[in-house]
Design a protein around this motif. Structure first.
Motif: not given
Length: 335
Positions: A43-45, A73-77
């Protein structure tokens, strides 16, 4: 028997030449072309992606952002594997999209193997840009026979608003102006001249693909580029030896080492290059150390899948992309 041996060797030669000729160079961009921004990994802002889109607009391009960018998804993806693959396939299938910039690395691009067949890259060739975990996609593209750009991504682009040398070199390549790199001498360089297909990227990611259908190192005549971040020296030694026992190093015609960032001091070597030197000097191939690419502040772009001429001598090293049909070529001195 001799007749059949000669015929066999000739057949191998013809296949190799045919494969080299069939490497696809995507079309260079022109003002007004659309460029997709997608997130295949972490993920990126969204604000960072929007700022990167502004940089692309300054370059005269039209940024389009994947529908699932901004999901988590799942905190990081950056979304589920299906959502990330959906954006990748959209970017490939949309004929108006002429290039794809990956928003960041991290981890997760390997999940897309199950959703995006290799033939999709071959059937829809366009420039892909990224590094780190995007090594997985570069490997896809190399196996599919399509050139790609190991280069900077949005978070790095926006820090200098696209005006830093790293970003401008990427812009130049996208518009058809290709660099020929000149590097200063390095005490761990190994002299020689070689020509081969450039493959590689992040050492940890590349090792995970070893022996798979999307392993770009599983062919002869390659110039291998490697960089790493956050792995200690013991793990880097292990990963490099993994390449060795898989036979990769026996197929390599030259090696380019990028940056090794935050590698720790678990072993008493001054650098990764010093640690690996005893392996390298036995290979009798040119080795270029210190190319400014990887996870540092400077990340000069490299064209994966292209034929590279690597020359290493007492004055330093040079890297030339010899089979890229370009609008122009310029000499770039590396820091």
């Amino acid at each position: 028997m001799k007749k059949y041996l000669i015929l066999f060797l000739f057949t191998i030669f013809v296949v190799a030449v045919h494969a080299a000729e069939n490497v696809v160079q995507p079309s260079f961009l022109k003002k007004g072309d659309k460029v997709a921004l997608i997130s295949p990994s972490y993920y990126i802002e969204p604000t960072v992606v929007s700022q990167a889109a502004d940089v692309l607009k300054k370059w005269g391009l039209v940024p389009v952002i994947g529908n699932n960018v901004g999901k988590k998804y799942a905190g990081k993806y950056a979304g589920t594997p299906q959502e990330r693959a959906e954006d990748l396939l959209w970017a490939l299938h949309d004929d108006e999209v002429k290039a794809v910039i990956c928003n960041r690395g991290g981890y997760g691009a390997i999940h897309l193997i199950d959703f995006v067949p290799l033939k999709e890259f071959a059937e829809h060739p366009k420039w892909f840009v990224g590094f780190s975990d995007i090594t997985t996609i570069h490997s896809f593209l190399s196996v599919a026979g399509v050139m790609s750009i190991h280069g900077t991504m949005p978070k790095e682009m926006v820090n200098a608003k696209g005006n830093d040398q790293t970003s401008l070199l990427l812009k130049n390549i996208l518009f058809g102006n290709i660099p020929e790199y000149q590097l200063r001498p390095n005490r761990y360089n190994l002299k020689g001249n070689a020509e081969g297909t450039l493959v590689g990227g992040n050492l940890c990611v590349l090792s995970a693909l070893g022996g798979s259908f999307c392993d770009a190192t599983n062919k002869d005549g390659i110039i291998l580029f490697l960089e790493e971040i956050g792995e200690n020296k013991r793990n880097i030694d292990r990963l490099f030896n993994t390449l060795k026992v898989r036979g990769v190093l026996s197929r390599v015609k030259g090696i380019i080492f990028g940056e090794f960032i935050d590698v720790g001091n678990d072993l008493d070597f001054e650098s990764v290059e010093q640690m690996l030197y005893p392996y390298l000097e036995k290979l009798n191939i040119p080795v270029c150390c210190g190319f400014p690419a990887g996870h540092g502040d400077v990340n000069f772009p490299l064209i994966h899948g292209a034929t590279v001429q690597l020359n290493v001598n007492q004055q330093g090293a040079s890297i030339r992309f010899s089979n890229v049909v370009a609008e122009g070529v310029g000499i770039v001195d590396c820091p």
